[in-house]
Design an enzyme around this catalytic site. Sequence first.
Site: not given
Lengths: 156, 156, 156, 156, 156, 156
Positions: C126, C112, C77, C75
Amino acid sequence: MTRLTHISDEGSARMVDVTAKEVTARTARASGRVLVSDAVIDALRAGDVPKGDVLAVARIAGIQAAKRTPDLVPLCHPLAIHGVDVEVQVADRAVEIDATVRTADRTGVEMEALTAVSAAALTVVDMIKAIDRAAVITDVRVEEKSGGRSGRWQRE
Amino acid sequence: MTRLTHISDEGSARMVDVTAKEVTARTARASGRVLVSDAVIDALRAGDVPKGDVLAVARIAGIQAAKRTPDLVPLCHPLAIHGVDVEVQVADRAVEIDATVRTADRTGVEMEALTAVSAAALTVVDMIKAIDRAAVITDVRVEEKSGGRSGRWQRE
Amino acid sequence: MTRLTHISDEGSARMVDVTAKEVTARTARASGRVLVSDAVIDALRAGDVPKGDVLAVARIAGIQAAKRTPDLVPLCHPLAIHGVDVEVQVADRAVEIDATVRTADRTGVEMEALTAVSAAALTVVDMIKAIDRAAVITDVRVEEKSGGRSGRWQRE
Amino acid sequence: MTRLTHISDEGSARMVDVTAKEVTARTARASGRVLVSDAVIDALRAGDVPKGDVLAVARIAGIQAAKRTPDLVPLCHPLAIHGVDVEVQVADRAVEIDATVRTADRTGVEMEALTAVSAAALTVVDMIKAIDRAAVITDVRVEEKSGGRSGRWQRE
Amino acid sequence: MTRLTHISDEGSARMVDVTAKEVTARTARASGRVLVSDAVIDALRAGDVPKGDVLAVARIAGIQAAKRTPDLVPLCHPLAIHGVDVEVQVADRAVEIDATVRTADRTGVEMEALTAVSAAALTVVDMIKAIDRAAVITDVRVEEKSGGRSGRWQRE
Amino acid sequence: MTRLTHISDEGSARMVDVTAKEVTARTARASGRVLVSDAVIDALRAGDVPKGDVLAVARIAGIQAAKRTPDLVPLCHPLAIHGVDVEVQVADRAVEIDATVRTADRTGVEMEALTAVSAAALTVVDMIKAIDRAAVITDVRVEEKSGGRSGRWQRE
């Protein structure tokens, strides 16, 4: 008048330059339907198991696909999507989808609304295909749009 | 019998485990149409300007979208697509699309074929929307599939 | 007051319309840590082999993930990210990550910054998982944000 | 023994060659939590508005992110994910997430399980950030894995 | 003067902050060539089979890649591409590619034009590799750019 | 003999069906160069600031792009990449790039190796463009390949 703007005079595909177009608030609404069997309608309406996620997956697929329109439609401009609503409802013979997309940018958002409807419809087909292999996506179309130079348009 | 396999007993969306399914050659063919105005048909058939790219863009959009199906349809398994053919033809009242997808993997490729048709149809709408805002994507559906445990299926 | 803005009155997910929000310069900073074994710290600090790329891969993963936030968080933007800094440092018991994201757009960039930290942390896990399977990503959180209607906020 | 396998002897990042590894059924389960305020817990548990989509969005974000792990984690191998389950539950002080990923391929799926948990957690933070800016993602870790040369491993 | 702006004083990669840069109309044009064998030139020029799609696929790959530049080039800013033209022509010893990208945004579009050329060139190589394994992509370079603080630049 | 396999008899683009091809271990190595000014070479070799990330960003961009080849090259098959090495070295007049890709799948990995080189080269251009606008990507080509029906091939 009937020129295909995405094709140059030499017949080559291109992304039309919209640098000079105005940034305005724009909205588009599109709809579509997935025709399904009675067994699917029954399963979607059955009360004994929570079905929350069935329609939720389709709604979310639609919202996300709206954001990915320029990835899917080669000559579409990337634009800043500012709002998306996707409604998915179980009717008597079909699952009905309705998507509204809003932006303040240089181009309209019809393709984003149609892409949202298409992805939601594909997702419905995926979820019910174990019950009904013969589902059909139909009537995917723009219902209305507003904003931009051409102003408001509504399907008759 | 009418169970929604993508939803757990608690109603939660999930990606069904296919680890135990057999790797077999599988094919699916889907079709769909974009209903357009006569002005669009005229523009697509006009002989004075090369139109090669118009249908090419739709074909390529279909091929690429087949590869991106698991990105668009949330509960779809990623799989190794081994072949895609997308045909786009101008008929009298519509642009007709037909997509065939092939793989040797654990799940069928109906969703990939339907996604190819949908993306090609959206691309057609995008390219002709300057001429016809009222285009409608319709009859997007699986025509036949083969391979896997359920074998061959054909729309009646 | 405690309303979940991403959910409509009917309980449906939606992307909130931000068309009317102001374009202003906005910044967000987030941090997080990956708890690792002593053997990992030793390997990361060992001087006999150049380790430049170890932390570089995490930094770059963070920067790239910031750009892909709307793909990952349904959701969210899409917005125009104008600057990203990701710092990755080896401390005594953990690899510490700090990300700052800047934009001039209609919505904040907390998600972000958090996504950059999460992707950098996953990348660290990883790269060290051959040495330490038990690594834990922890304390991923917004530290401060500025810009927009709500102004400056700082974690106490 | 404590060698960082993703880094060459010269210190350069690389994607380790797994061509020679065996294709076997593999599973990994990871978990994590989002610490939230009491107001968030109240909103998530409130009965007067359907909340189906709140947890559904997080579940779906987790499933989709598992498929995109090689895009996010630079040195991760692309692999054929065969099943994903993401559970999201509201506890007393936190939203708890648990993800299980299954495949039959050449490498383990720990990173896919951790990525699913991280994306679901980020999505929870996004949906509740209007109520609680101070949410913290914590304890993201592999719980158990099985399959492959190293066999079963379980967190103590 | 010869500072690498994408690297901080500590040597870490970063996405440079462009929040303060002005939004202006910007254009960049890049070119490149794929050196191919005579057999390829013959096949591309042969008249007995329609070759429309050969060059169309390369053009479309270039247009789409321009939109994906920030995904491919880690420190590139995402920006709103407003127009793309990709020309692909068959010359005597090479396939020649020329791409022009336009925007009204905060950063230049050289990287988008170069990425369009590179993707179109890779696509040409892919399509002809059954005939000529030894094709070479060469001379991929910016030809001219305009807009922004540094104004017009043209290759001498 | 000189047939363009990606184009049907009617001239339409298609993804060639490889279902019947054998799964074998395959390798491809490609190389390329970015011609840069002396000022760039000086900056890349300067000893007073750590330059680790400069070449690391290019290496990682190459590895990630190899995974995204089917997204960039429209008619490329998606395949399971099992190993990628990208070397980036500063020579006297150029930055030299070399990429090796390995898989066990149905098609060769030349396109993946070429895409890795191209993306690494584009990333080098992006990072040095503040110093040298005139950089040129050149000599991007397959050096050798092995595996599959056609066996080993090496550039003369």
